[in-house]
Motif scaffolding. Sequence first.
Motif, PDB file in Angstrom:
ATOM      1  N   ALA A  92      33.930  56.418  58.223  1.00 34.07           N
ATOM      2  CA  ALA A  92      34.051  54.738  58.396  1.00 34.07           C
ATOM      3  C   ALA A  92      33.892  54.231  56.866  1.00 34.07           C
ATOM      4  O   ALA A  92      34.644  53.268  56.794  1.00 34.07           O
ATOM      5  CB  ALA A  92      32.804  54.228  59.154  1.00 34.07           C
ATOM      6  N   PRO A 144      37.587  54.710  60.661  1.00 37.99           N
ATOM      7  CA  PRO A 144      37.413  54.104  62.002  1.00 37.99           C
ATOM      8  C   PRO A 144      36.112  53.470  62.102  1.00 37.99           C
ATOM      9  O   PRO A 144      35.231  53.746  61.422  1.00 37.99           O
ATOM     10  CB  PRO A 144      37.347  55.338  63.079  1.00 37.99           C
ATOM     11  CG  PRO A 144      36.647  56.503  62.179  1.00 37.99           C
ATOM     12  CD  PRO A 144      37.214  56.226  60.996  1.00 37.99           C
ATOM     13  N   GLN A 157      38.421  62.804  69.315  1.00 35.35           N
ATOM     14  CA  GLN A 157      37.301  62.078  68.183  1.00 35.35           C
ATOM     15  C   GLN A 157      37.251  62.822  67.136  1.00 35.35           C
ATOM     16  O   GLN A 157      37.253  62.190  66.017  1.00 35.35           O
ATOM     17  CB  GLN A 157      36.043  61.780  69.174  1.00 35.35           C
ATOM     18  CG  GLN A 157      36.200  60.893  70.337  1.00 35.35           C
ATOM     19  CD  GLN A 157      36.137  59.475  69.960  1.00 35.35           C
ATOM     20  OE1 GLN A 157      35.678  59.188  68.913  1.00 35.35           O
ATOM     21  NE2 GLN A 157      36.775  58.729  70.952  1.00 35.35           N
ATOM     22  N   ARG A 170      40.238  62.942  64.914  1.00 36.36           N
ATOM     23  CA  ARG A 170      40.504  61.855  63.944  1.00 36.36           C
ATOM     24  C   ARG A 170      39.310  61.445  62.833  1.00 36.36           C
ATOM     25  O   ARG A 170      39.906  61.226  61.809  1.00 36.36           O
ATOM     26  CB  ARG A 170      40.282  60.406  65.040  1.00 36.36           C
ATOM     27  CG  ARG A 170      41.522  60.111  65.856  1.00 36.36           C
ATOM     28  CD  ARG A 170      41.600  58.934  66.569  1.00 36.36           C
ATOM     29  NE  ARG A 170      40.428  58.676  67.960  1.00 36.36           N
ATOM     30  CZ  ARG A 170      40.817  59.385  69.010  1.00 36.36           C
ATOM     31  NH1 ARG A 170      42.001  59.920  69.119  1.00 36.36           N
ATOM     32  NH2 ARG A 170      39.909  59.250  69.789  1.00 36.36           N
TER      33      ARG A 170
END
Length: 150
Positions: free
Chosen positions: A68, A74, A129, A132
């Motif tokens: 992040a 994300p 998930q 990614r």
Amino acid sequence: MEEQMGAWGEGPFDNDSAADWCSELHDAHPSERGRMVRAALATAASNSGYLDLGDAAPAIAAAAIVAARLPDGPPIASAYAPDFLLAGESLELDEDLPELAIAALGRILDEDSEWRELWGEAGATAFPQIDRIRAVLSGPTELPGQIALL
């Protein structure tokens, strides 16, 4: 007494082990949080035996936190994520953590992993998930200095 149902979702924070680790991370002194992220990643990455879910889930959450912070990472929005991150507080992380996070996620996806075993039985819906997060971690790895995570 009402029985609490455990968290079991495909997001990196959406299980009991990750949520417990996130709570500990939130409660830790801000100067210790970066070390806790590193420790969670290192525990999974360096495991050469059977990797228990209790070690894998915090490493996935830690990898998501590192991802992040990177360009195109994300956003962190799960209710199970550390409250200080959801509130927009910053977190100082070392620049070598993306590489360690990639190693940890690779180990978690290995055959000798309880996380992989459980998600394989559940239809592997959490694997995208992880993919990614790994894609972001594999991209530009320069961590911006103490930016707030959303």
